[in-house]
Design an enzyme around this catalytic site. Structure first.
Site, PDB file in Angstrom:
ATOM      1  N   CYS A  90     -10.777 -12.296  20.993  1.00 61.69           N
ATOM      2  CA  CYS A  90      -9.793 -11.311  20.229  1.00 61.69           C
ATOM      3  C   CYS A  90      -8.853 -10.938  20.839  1.00 61.69           C
ATOM      4  O   CYS A  90      -7.979  -9.989  20.558  1.00 61.69           O
ATOM      5  CB  CYS A  90     -10.721 -10.294  19.732  1.00 61.69           C
ATOM      6  SG  CYS A  90     -11.398  -9.002  20.962  1.00 61.69           S
ATOM      7  N   ASP A 118     -18.054 -15.432  23.853  1.00 63.83           N
ATOM      8  CA  ASP A 118     -17.036 -14.592  22.805  1.00 63.83           C
ATOM      9  C   ASP A 118     -17.389 -13.200  23.352  1.00 63.83           C
ATOM     10  O   ASP A 118     -17.860 -12.261  22.844  1.00 63.83           O
ATOM     11  CB  ASP A 118     -17.835 -14.596  21.494  1.00 63.83           C
ATOM     12  CG  ASP A 118     -16.754 -13.882  20.323  1.00 63.83           C
ATOM     13  OD1 ASP A 118     -15.762 -13.267  20.873  1.00 63.83           O
ATOM     14  OD2 ASP A 118     -17.501 -13.673  19.223  1.00 63.83           O
ATOM     15  N   CYS A 170      -6.885   1.113   0.089  1.00 61.73           N
ATOM     16  CA  CYS A 170      -6.702   0.415   1.326  1.00 61.73           C
ATOM     17  C   CYS A 170      -6.673  -1.241   0.916  1.00 61.73           C
ATOM     18  O   CYS A 170      -7.888  -1.697   0.901  1.00 61.73           O
ATOM     19  CB  CYS A 170      -7.596   0.480   2.016  1.00 61.73           C
ATOM     20  SG  CYS A 170      -7.735  -0.254   3.892  1.00 61.73           S
ATOM     21  N   GLU A 210     -26.861 -11.354  25.902  1.00 61.73           N
ATOM     22  CA  GLU A 210     -26.416 -10.303  25.293  1.00 61.73           C
ATOM     23  C   GLU A 210     -26.656  -9.062  26.076  1.00 61.73           C
ATOM     24  O   GLU A 210     -27.844  -8.959  26.587  1.00 61.73           O
ATOM     25  CB  GLU A 210     -26.382 -10.197  23.532  1.00 61.73           C
ATOM     26  CG  GLU A 210     -25.899  -8.812  23.134  1.00 61.73           C
ATOM     27  CD  GLU A 210     -24.540  -8.567  23.458  1.00 61.73           C
ATOM     28  OE1 GLU A 210     -24.139  -7.338  23.639  1.00 61.73           O
ATOM     29  OE2 GLU A 210     -23.806  -9.519  23.051  1.00 61.73           O
ATOM     30  N   CYS A 218       0.447   5.768   7.283  1.00 60.72           N
ATOM     31  CA  CYS A 218      -1.031   5.310   7.771  1.00 60.72           C
ATOM     32  C   CYS A 218      -0.976   4.426   9.104  1.00 60.72           C
ATOM     33  O   CYS A 218      -0.248   3.324   8.902  1.00 60.72           O
ATOM     34  CB  CYS A 218      -1.610   4.441   6.391  1.00 60.72           C
ATOM     35  SG  CYS A 218      -3.017   3.802   6.935  1.00 60.72           S
ATOM     36  N   CYS A 270       0.872  -1.017   0.062  1.00 62.04           N
ATOM     37  CA  CYS A 270       0.082   0.033  -0.024  1.00 62.04           C
ATOM     38  C   CYS A 270       0.851   1.403   0.116  1.00 62.04           C
ATOM     39  O   CYS A 270       1.768   1.381   0.832  1.00 62.04           O
ATOM     40  CB  CYS A 270      -1.054   0.181   1.346  1.00 62.04           C
ATOM     41  SG  CYS A 270      -2.037   1.339   1.286  1.00 62.04           S
TER      42      CYS A 270
END
Length: 416
Positions: free
Chosen positions: A374, A348, A152, A300, A75, A63
């Site tokens: 994550c 999660d 991108c 949730e 960036c 990029c």
């Protein structure tokens, strides 16, 4: 600030090269192990000025916004475009291995499930009006300067070819030089744009934004501060075969490919379970897929996401029963007595992990647990709690969906 020549020994958890400095570790962004580099030293951070001995695993960044040859990358969207795939993939997998080892967990970690350019269906851009135009892109590393982008490589082609359309809409909404954020989701029927950080819209800006959207192709919805401004068509994404209209700005997995991989691991793990709990369910990434084979209870805290899940389940024929519960699992985790109803469970959580919920789960008799995360650090903490409670760790699979970043997903399967 002084300039020194140093040798890079390793990559740190944020993707920076690490060298020995006068006061300890020196972190040098955009450098690679084995390189001899010239750096401007400021405390524990070195700004890469030159590369005397480049690594054979250094590549030309794909990029133009990343910076020439990866030196002083501009960036802020990527940190590792200058690393060849073999080194980059090993780095991602090692993040998971190191996090587990720090908690005393020794296990085989599967090979990294890799990501490819052009897969990101969800990106967050920053925009700011100037005297001459509108800046649209990502904030430069370590600053508030916005790098105006025209390409991108991580984003889907559907997002990239509509960057000018996004720019026109943002320009219609901008009333000052204050920056604001645009969450872009590529739905199946167009882009879903969710904007935050703007001052209250007056009638003129609202009208200009509506006219801009209606005059462009490929925009499904525009919302500002959670309020839908114009919706030419309700944005739709599919979890498996089940269509869902997510609320504005809702969390979704960044790539369809990574989501499909994670969902496959979840479904394989729960096997023939009859009653499954999906904690931190969002709009139904896993719950709706699970409902094709088992009863699901989805929990949730975000009301709008839960309503989207519920609406999708009600509109889809042939699913097993799906129940939903709005609940803050950080403050009020599901207790052992409640967990008795389930023979499999998926969780999660956000990056903070599920420390309190894991403690209750460790005391339960739920046979199969699938942890999706994550954040390898909080995942390792929660896995250690479950293992101490009698669970056996069967597998850990690292998954890349944030290409050229220092972020990695993982799916862990446990049984008791």
């Amino acid at each position: 600030m002084s300039v020194k020549t140093v040798t890079i020994d390793s990559l740190g958890a944020k993707g920076d090269g690490i060298a020995a400095g006068p006061a300890g570790a020196l972190f040098v962004p955009f450098s690679l192990p084995g390189e001899t580099v010239g750096v401007a030293v400021n405390g524990t951070v070195g700004t890469l000025m030159s590369i005397a001995t480049p690594s054979p695993e250094r590549q030309t960044p794909p990029c133009r916004h990343f910076g020439p040859e990866g030196v002083n990358g501009t960036c802020g969207g990527c940190v590792l475009q200058h690393a060849e795939d073999k080194l980059y993939h090993a780095f991602k997998r090692q993040l998971v291995i190191d996090a587990l080892a720090a908690r005393g967990i020794e296990t085989d970690v599967a090979p990294l499930v890799t990501a490819a350019p052009g897969q990101r269906r969800r990106v967050v851009l920053t925009a700011r009006r100037t005297e001459k135009a509108l800046l649209l892109g990502y904030s430069q590393m370590g600053s508030h300067h916005i790098v105006d982008i025209v390409e991108c490589p991580i984003a889907s082609p559907g997002i990239v070819r509509r960057l000018e359309a996004i720019r026109q809409i943002a320009l219609a909404l901008a009333a000052s030089a204050e920056p604001f954020r645009i969450t872009v989701l590529e739905a199946e029927n167009g882009l879903d744009l969710s904007i935050d950080g703007l001052t209250k819209l007056d009638d003129s800006r609202r009208r200009r934004a509506v006219e801009a959207v209606l005059g462009l192709r490929g925009i499904a919805r525009l919302s500002v501060g959670g309020e839908v401004i114009v919706e030419p068509s309700k944005p739709v994404i599919s979890f498996g075969t089940i269509p869902v209209t997510p609320p504005p700005g809702a969390f979704t997995q960044a790539t369809r490919e990574a989501e499909a991989t994670m969902a496959g691991l979840v479904l394989d793990a729960i096997g023939k379970a009859k009653r499954v709990a999906d904690l931190f369910s969002g709009a139904g990434t896993f719950a709706l897929r699970i409902a094709t084979r088992a009863r699901v209870h989805a929990v949730e805290s975000e009301e709008k996401a839960l309503k989207a899940l519920d609406a999708a389940a009600r509109a889809t024929q042939g699913l097993k029963p799906v129940t939903v519960e709005r609940r803050d699992l950080f403050r009020r985790p599901m207790m052992v007595s409640e967990l008795k109803a389930f023979d499999a469970l998926v969780f999660d959580p956000p990056r903070a992990g599920a420390e309190t919920q894991a403690a209750e789960l460790a005391r339960s008799a739920v046979k199969t647990v699938v942890a999706v995360s994550c954040n390898p650090t909080t995942l390792a903490r929660d896995l250690a709690t479950l293992i101490a409670g009698g669970y056996r760790l069967k597998s850990v699979t690292p998954i890349d969906q944030f290409l050229w970043s220092a972020h990695v997903e993982a799916v862990a399967v446990l049984e008791k």
